[in-house]
Design a protein around this motif. Structure first.
Motif, PDB file in Angstrom:
ATOM      1  N   HIS A  50      39.315  49.376  45.939  1.00 35.73           N
ATOM      2  CA  HIS A  50      40.052  48.139  45.696  1.00 35.73           C
ATOM      3  C   HIS A  50      39.131  46.923  45.831  1.00 35.73           C
ATOM      4  O   HIS A  50      39.131  46.032  44.978  1.00 35.73           O
ATOM      5  CB  HIS A  50      41.224  48.029  46.677  1.00 35.73           C
ATOM      6  N   VAL A  51      38.335  46.881  46.903  1.00 35.17           N
ATOM      7  CA  VAL A  51      37.415  45.759  47.118  1.00 35.17           C
ATOM      8  C   VAL A  51      36.368  45.720  46.009  1.00 35.17           C
ATOM      9  O   VAL A  51      36.022  44.652  45.500  1.00 35.17           O
ATOM     10  CB  VAL A  51      36.763  45.842  48.520  1.00 35.17           C
ATOM     11  N   HIS A  52      35.876  46.889  45.617  1.00 36.93           N
ATOM     12  CA  HIS A  52      34.882  46.949  44.541  1.00 36.93           C
ATOM     13  C   HIS A  52      35.470  46.410  43.234  1.00 36.93           C
ATOM     14  O   HIS A  52      34.822  45.623  42.532  1.00 36.93           O
ATOM     15  CB  HIS A  52      34.395  48.387  44.365  1.00 36.93           C
ATOM     16  N   GLU A  53      36.685  46.823  42.895  1.00 35.83           N
ATOM     17  CA  GLU A  53      37.330  46.345  41.667  1.00 35.83           C
ATOM     18  C   GLU A  53      37.587  44.834  41.734  1.00 35.83           C
ATOM     19  O   GLU A  53      37.431  44.125  40.741  1.00 35.83           O
ATOM     20  CB  GLU A  53      38.642  47.086  41.429  1.00 35.83           C
ATOM     21  N   PHE A  54      37.982  44.357  42.914  1.00 38.28           N
ATOM     22  CA  PHE A  54      38.219  42.920  43.080  1.00 38.28           C
ATOM     23  C   PHE A  54      36.933  42.128  42.842  1.00 38.28           C
ATOM     24  O   PHE A  54      36.921  41.151  42.096  1.00 38.28           O
ATOM     25  CB  PHE A  54      38.777  42.635  44.478  1.00 38.28           C
ATOM     26  N   HIS A  55      35.834  42.555  43.456  1.00 37.36           N
ATOM     27  CA  HIS A  55      34.560  41.838  43.282  1.00 37.36           C
ATOM     28  C   HIS A  55      34.059  41.922  41.841  1.00 37.36           C
ATOM     29  O   HIS A  55      33.500  40.952  41.318  1.00 37.36           O
ATOM     30  CB  HIS A  55      33.499  42.376  44.244  1.00 37.36           C
ATOM     31  N   ALA A  56      34.275  43.051  41.185  1.00 40.78           N
ATOM     32  CA  ALA A  56      33.865  43.179  39.789  1.00 40.78           C
ATOM     33  C   ALA A  56      34.628  42.186  38.913  1.00 40.78           C
ATOM     34  O   ALA A  56      34.043  41.544  38.031  1.00 40.78           O
ATOM     35  CB  ALA A  56      34.093  44.608  39.313  1.00 40.78           C
ATOM     36  N   LEU A  57      35.927  42.035  39.170  1.00 43.05           N
ATOM     37  CA  LEU A  57      36.726  41.082  38.404  1.00 43.05           C
ATOM     38  C   LEU A  57      36.282  39.652  38.674  1.00 43.05           C
ATOM     39  O   LEU A  57      36.174  38.839  37.754  1.00 43.05           O
ATOM     40  CB  LEU A  57      38.213  41.238  38.739  1.00 43.05           C
ATOM     41  N   MET A  58      35.989  39.329  39.934  1.00 42.58           N
ATOM     42  CA  MET A  58      35.560  37.969  40.264  1.00 42.58           C
ATOM     43  C   MET A  58      34.223  37.636  39.601  1.00 42.58           C
ATOM     44  O   MET A  58      34.013  36.518  39.143  1.00 42.58           O
ATOM     45  CB  MET A  58      35.462  37.775  41.777  1.00 42.58           C
ATOM     46  N   GLN A  59      33.329  38.606  39.517  1.00 45.10           N
ATOM     47  CA  GLN A  59      32.061  38.380  38.825  1.00 45.10           C
ATOM     48  C   GLN A  59      32.306  38.169  37.332  1.00 45.10           C
ATOM     49  O   GLN A  59      31.669  37.334  36.709  1.00 45.10           O
ATOM     50  CB  GLN A  59      31.115  39.546  39.048  1.00 45.10           C
ATOM     51  N   GLN A  60      33.237  38.934  36.778  1.00 41.48           N
ATOM     52  CA  GLN A  60      33.561  38.792  35.363  1.00 41.48           C
ATOM     53  C   GLN A  60      34.166  37.414  35.076  1.00 41.48           C
ATOM     54  O   GLN A  60      33.887  36.805  34.040  1.00 41.48           O
ATOM     55  CB  GLN A  60      34.544  39.886  34.947  1.00 41.48           C
ATOM     56  N   LEU A  61      34.975  36.912  36.014  1.00 37.63           N
ATOM     57  CA  LEU A  61      35.576  35.588  35.855  1.00 37.63           C
ATOM     58  C   LEU A  61      34.633  34.466  36.278  1.00 37.63           C
ATOM     59  O   LEU A  61      34.995  33.293  36.201  1.00 37.63           O
ATOM     60  CB  LEU A  61      36.874  35.498  36.682  1.00 37.63           C
TER      61      LEU A  61
END
Length: 77
Positions: A50-61
């Motif tokens: 979950h944390v990994h997916e969250f950080h990946a999305l924040m980097q994408q945004l």
């Protein structure tokens, strides 16, 4: 009287106006709420993933400010 002035200066509210880009406003919820990964504390949910997916999305945004990340992270629960 001098002690009162010293205490007032020492314990004055912090002034963040000199920080470039402050305040870091959270984007409108409607724009990103559906994109956030959701964590429901079930058998299938992995907190590390979950944390990994969250950080990946924040980097994408392109969101990197820690205060925004903390505010947005609470919406993922």
């Amino acid at each position: 009287m001098a002690m009162k002035a010293i205490l007032a200066r020492r314990f004055a509210p912090l002034n963040f106006s000199t920080i470039d880009g402050y305040p870091h406003l959270v984007p409108q919820i409607d724009e990103w709420q559906d994109l956030l990964p959701r964590f429901y504390e079930g058998d299938d949910d992995n907190p590390f993933e979950h944390v990994h997916e969250f950080h990946a999305l924040m980097q994408q945004l392109d969101i990197h400010h820690e205060d925004i990340l903390m505010k947005m992270f609470m919406y993922s629960f």
